[in-house]
Every structure is written in C-alpha cells, then in structure tokens.
Motif scaffolding. Structure first.
Motif, PDB file in Angstrom:
ATOM      1  N   CYS A  92       0.846  -1.192   0.000  1.00  0.00           N
ATOM      2  CA  CYS A  92       0.000   0.000   0.000  1.00  0.00           C
ATOM      3  C   CYS A  92       0.882   1.243   0.000  1.00  0.00           C
ATOM      4  O   CYS A  92       1.758   1.396   0.860  1.00  0.00           O
ATOM      5  CB  CYS A  92      -0.931   0.003   1.211  1.00  0.00           C
ATOM      6  SG  CYS A  92      -2.032   1.448   1.249  1.00  0.00           S
ATOM      7  N   ARG A 131      -3.270   1.138  -3.341  1.00  0.00           N
ATOM      8  CA  ARG A 131      -3.843   1.425  -2.025  1.00  0.00           C
ATOM      9  C   ARG A 131      -4.651   0.223  -1.551  1.00  0.00           C
ATOM     10  O   ARG A 131      -5.445  -0.329  -2.314  1.00  0.00           O
ATOM     11  CB  ARG A 131      -4.731   2.664  -2.078  1.00  0.00           C
ATOM     12  CG  ARG A 131      -3.894   3.946  -2.203  1.00  0.00           C
ATOM     13  CD  ARG A 131      -4.749   5.169  -2.252  1.00  0.00           C
ATOM     14  NE  ARG A 131      -5.447   5.175  -3.542  1.00  0.00           N
ATOM     15  CZ  ARG A 131      -6.654   5.648  -3.722  1.00  0.00           C
ATOM     16  NH1 ARG A 131      -7.333   6.162  -2.721  1.00  0.00           N
ATOM     17  NH2 ARG A 131      -7.224   5.607  -4.916  1.00  0.00           N
ATOM     18  N   SER A 133      -7.509  -1.870   0.703  1.00  0.00           N
ATOM     19  CA  SER A 133      -8.944  -1.587   0.776  1.00  0.00           C
ATOM     20  C   SER A 133      -9.273  -0.589   1.888  1.00  0.00           C
ATOM     21  O   SER A 133     -10.164   0.249   1.717  1.00  0.00           O
ATOM     22  CB  SER A 133      -9.740  -2.881   0.974  1.00  0.00           C
ATOM     23  OG  SER A 133      -9.313  -3.542   2.147  1.00  0.00           O
ATOM     24  N   VAL A 136      -8.345   2.855   0.480  1.00  0.00           N
ATOM     25  CA  VAL A 136      -9.280   3.241  -0.565  1.00  0.00           C
ATOM     26  C   VAL A 136     -10.573   3.722   0.104  1.00  0.00           C
ATOM     27  O   VAL A 136     -11.121   4.753  -0.249  1.00  0.00           O
ATOM     28  CB  VAL A 136      -9.571   2.077  -1.539  1.00  0.00           C
ATOM     29  CG1 VAL A 136     -10.766   2.368  -2.416  1.00  0.00           C
ATOM     30  CG2 VAL A 136      -8.349   1.809  -2.394  1.00  0.00           C
ATOM     31  N   GLU A 140     -12.357   7.564   0.107  1.00  0.00           N
ATOM     32  CA  GLU A 140     -13.705   7.731  -0.431  1.00  0.00           C
ATOM     33  C   GLU A 140     -14.687   8.243   0.634  1.00  0.00           C
ATOM     34  O   GLU A 140     -15.704   8.817   0.290  1.00  0.00           O
ATOM     35  CB  GLU A 140     -14.207   6.413  -1.019  1.00  0.00           C
ATOM     36  CG  GLU A 140     -13.449   6.022  -2.271  1.00  0.00           C
ATOM     37  CD  GLU A 140     -13.828   4.657  -2.794  1.00  0.00           C
ATOM     38  OE1 GLU A 140     -14.672   3.966  -2.168  1.00  0.00           O
ATOM     39  OE2 GLU A 140     -13.291   4.274  -3.838  1.00  0.00           O
TER      40      GLU A 140
END
Length: 141
Positions: A92, A131, A133, A136, A140
């Motif tokens: 990541c 990236r 999860s 991410v 978001e």
C-alpha cells in the motif's frame, strides 16, 4: 511470518538481541519497515541493541527467507516479514501495509521470456503498488 520471541529456524541461534529484533519486526504487523525504523523503534522502546546487531539479524532473516527486501516506489528499500516460500508482494502506497501474493501466471511469462531470449531464468521478483482496501475506503469516505 516472523514469530516474535522464537527463532525462525533451528539454524538461527535465538539470542536475546535477536529475539528483541524479532519483536521489533513483529510490531510492524503487515507493514514494511527499514533498518533505520528498527533502530529508532529500539530507542523509543528502551531496547538496548546496537545497529550492527539489527543489521546482522536482518541479514540472517533475509538469508533464511523470513523477511524480504522490497523496493518502494520512491526508490527507497524496506523489508517485509513473510513466509519462506516463493511469492510476491502488494504494498500500500498510503499506509505501507504489505500482502503476500502467489506466483499466479508468472511461470508462463518466465517460460515465454526464456523461449524469446534464450536466457535460462533463475529467478524473479515482483512488487505491486497501490492502495489497500482500508486506504481506498478512507479516501472515499
């Protein structure tokens, strides 16, 4: 995976300083770390081991396949604790977490490269960056 406090194999003597290095590595969980990180961690935790011991222990663990050196996207080098079998890493770029991934279809790719070039491929290393999860989801949200 490196188990804190226990030698990874019978071939590596489990001295107190080496066990301390294993605990420092285990504290990084799934993330990557540098030798400088371990030196700093030792200082912050009051662990009295020298830089040379840390570097020698990293060399032993590398040789045994219990950690691997990875090249980060910024050109820096780091290490990840991993299983002692052939695999690759997904790293990541935000949090540094690392995940082991199997060879997948790379055997076919290396065989094709051998046929195309005449080389006898003896090994390869693949690192993928992106990236995870959690990162991410954090971006978001």
């Amino acid at each position: 995976m490196v188990t804190p406090g226990a030698p990874p194999t019978d071939t590596i003597r489990a001295t107190a300083p080496r066990r301390a290095v294993l605990r420092l590595i285990a504290a990084h969980g799934d993330g990557h770390f540098t030798a400088a990180d371990l030196v700093a961690d030792a200082g912050h935790r009051g662990v009295h081991i020298g830089r040379a011991t840390i570097f020698r222990t990293l060399d032993l663990l590398l040789e045994g396949g219990f950690i691997e050196r990875i090249d980060l996207p910024d050109g820096e080098h780091a290490y990840v604790a991993c299983r002692p079998s052939h695999h690759h890493h997904v790293v990541c770029t935000r949090c540094g977490r690392s995940t082991d991934v199997d060879d997948g279809d790379l055997r076919g790719v290396t065989a094709a490269v051998e046929r195309a070039t005449g080389y006898a491929i003896e090994g390869h290393r693949l690192e993928l960056y992106g990236r995870c999860s959690a990162c991410v989801g954090a971006v978001e949200a």
